[in-house]
Design a protein around this motif. Structure first.
Motif, mmCIF file in Angstrom:
data_model
loop_
_atom_site.group_PDB
_atom_site.id
_atom_site.type_symbol
_atom_site.label_atom_id
_atom_site.label_comp_id
_atom_site.label_asym_id
_atom_site.label_seq_id
_atom_site.Cartn_x
_atom_site.Cartn_y
_atom_site.Cartn_z
ATOM 1 N N PHE A 191 -1.581 7.012 -7.382
ATOM 2 C CA PHE A 191 -2.225 8.321 -7.249
ATOM 3 C C PHE A 191 -1.499 9.375 -8.073
ATOM 4 C CE2 PHE A 191 -2.115 12.493 -5.206
ATOM 5 C CZ PHE A 191 -3.440 12.858 -5.395
ATOM 6 N N ARG A 192 -0.158 9.383 -7.982
ATOM 7 C CA ARG A 192 0.637 10.407 -8.671
ATOM 8 C C ARG A 192 0.387 10.361 -10.187
ATOM 9 N NH1 ARG A 192 5.486 8.579 -7.137
ATOM 10 N NH2 ARG A 192 5.915 7.554 -9.113
ATOM 11 N N GLY A 246 0.453 2.794 -3.556
ATOM 12 C CA GLY A 246 -0.567 3.844 -3.417
ATOM 13 C C GLY A 246 -0.092 5.182 -3.963
ATOM 14 N N PRO A 247 1.062 5.680 -3.510
ATOM 15 C CA PRO A 247 1.552 6.967 -4.010
ATOM 16 C C PRO A 247 1.814 6.953 -5.523
ATOM 17 C CG PRO A 247 2.659 6.405 -1.955
ATOM 18 C CD PRO A 247 1.885 5.192 -2.369
ATOM 19 N N ALA A 302 -7.128 5.642 -8.873
ATOM 20 C CA ALA A 302 -6.009 4.889 -8.277
ATOM 21 C C ALA A 302 -6.538 3.762 -7.391
ATOM 22 C CB ALA A 302 -5.121 5.832 -7.472
ATOM 23 N N GLU A 309 -7.828 10.004 -7.092
ATOM 24 C CA GLU A 309 -7.915 9.065 -5.960
ATOM 25 C C GLU A 309 -8.847 7.910 -6.298
ATOM 26 O OE1 GLU A 309 -8.957 10.987 -2.317
ATOM 27 O OE2 GLU A 309 -6.934 11.795 -2.007
ATOM 28 N N THR A 354 0.835 -1.199 0.000
ATOM 29 C CA THR A 354 0.000 0.000 0.000
ATOM 30 C C THR A 354 0.872 1.253 0.000
ATOM 31 O OG1 THR A 354 -1.811 -1.093 1.136
ATOM 32 C CG2 THR A 354 -1.720 1.297 1.336
ATOM 33 N N GLN A 400 -3.167 11.467 -11.022
ATOM 34 C CA GLN A 400 -3.307 12.921 -10.881
ATOM 35 C C GLN A 400 -2.681 13.639 -12.087
ATOM 36 O OE1 GLN A 400 -4.651 15.077 -8.631
ATOM 37 N NE2 GLN A 400 -3.690 16.902 -9.515
#
Lengths: 192, 129
Positions: free
Chosen positions: A38-39, A34-35, A55, A52, A30, A42
């Motif tokens: 998301f990155r 996760g980052p 992702a 969000e 995670t 975005q």
């Protein structure tokens, strides 16, 4: 297994451990994936809430396929780049309501949209300019120049040839240069 | 300015934009990461909760049809029975006088001789002709 003990474990091994029920692997994955998801979402979509949501959907797919994952067949990050950017491309297509092939290289009014930005933030200017690109060009440029992937890695993620990647990034960069041309002096990147 | 110089200049400027964007990469919120972990744990709990699958026979898997299939040796057996049934109907319709034609024999003297030789068990005689 303790979290520290998993620091040096590869993503692929972690996913197999996760599929076998290792709870610490779930936490480490995670924090790693996760980052990233998301990155990229975005940067593709330019909208935090939508990024969000996308992702989370991509990662849910990753969790579900974990039991079938075979180490040595693919990199988890490449798989995730592919799923996130493909989902984002689908959303961009729906948002624009036109096929990518019909999308113009630089849509009318793109430069003026950038010029209308109130602040002079360079990253925000680039994000606004990226939003004007056709989705596949944006996908290639984000993966190459913001995520730092090699062209063969991008080719795998986008399921196209390396030459097609080169063509997409070249066209994307030309379009970005055209959109940002009016902003360079203002943002301190003018000609010497 | 020459076109190549302009392009080089564009690339340099774009590289600066890219470098700036890489440094200010969007960061996820703690709430988002919490939702991701909740999903991960829920899906993982599902893996562990799946009971061992009992061995399932072909017949049981497809209910009554499966039971019938199993009795006749599966689809292959049933297909053979169907073919035999159709052939029987056709032979009955066509009549016994054409049965020799169905089996590949023609009603010639030559065939009759061959049949007689075979009936006597003298296969070598047929081969010598």
């Amino acid at each position: 297994m303790a979290l520290d003990a998993l620091d040096d474990v590869s993503d692929e091994t972690l996913l197999v451990l996760y599929g076998n029920g290792d709870r610490a692997a779930a936490r480490v994955l995670t924090l790693r994936m996760g980052p990233l998801a998301f990155r990229v979402a975005q940067r593709m979509l330019g909208d935090r809430a939508e990024a969000e949501d996308l992702a989370q959907e991509a990662l849910l797919r990753l969790w579900k396929i974990a039991p079938e994952w075979r180490t040595g067949e693919a990199k988890v990050t490449t798989w995730l780049y592919r799923v996130v950017t493909n989902l984002a491309t689908d959303r961009l297509r729906r948002r624009r309501g036109i096929g990518l092939e019909e999308a113009p290289e630089v849509p009318d009014g793109a430069a003026s949209a950038v010029e209308q930005m109130i602040d002079g933030d360079r990253a925000a200017a680039l994000e606004a300019a990226l939003a004007q690109l056709p989705a596949r060009q944006r996908q290639a440029v984000v993966l190459r120049h913001l995520e730092g992937l090699s062209n063969p890695e991008i080719a795998t993620a986008m399921e196209i040839g390396v030459e097609a990647v080169e063509s997409l990034t070249a066209r994307g960069k030309r379009a970005l240069a055209a959109i940002l041309a009016g902003r360079r002096e203002e943002l301190g990147y003018g000609h010497d | 300015m020459a076109m190549t110089e302009m392009r080089k200049d564009d690339d340099t400027a774009l590289d600066l934009f890219f470098a700036e964007a890489r440094q200010s990469a969007p960061e996820p919120s703690a709430a988002f990461l919490g939702r991701i972990l909740t999903d991960a744990e829920a899906v993982q709990a599902g893996f562990l909760a799946v009971p061992a699958q009992p061995a399932v026979t072909r017949g049981a898997r497809f209910g009554v049809l499966g039971t019938v299939l199993a009795l006749f040796g599966g689809w292959g057996g049933l297909g053979g029975m169907a073919t035999a049934a159709v052939a029987g109907v056709w032979i009955g319709f066509a009549g016994s006088d054409t049965l020799a034609q169905v089996a590949g024999f023609s009603a010639t003297t030559e065939a009759a001789t061959a049949s007689a030789l075979l009936a006597d068990g003298d296969i070598l005689a047929l081969a010598a002709e």
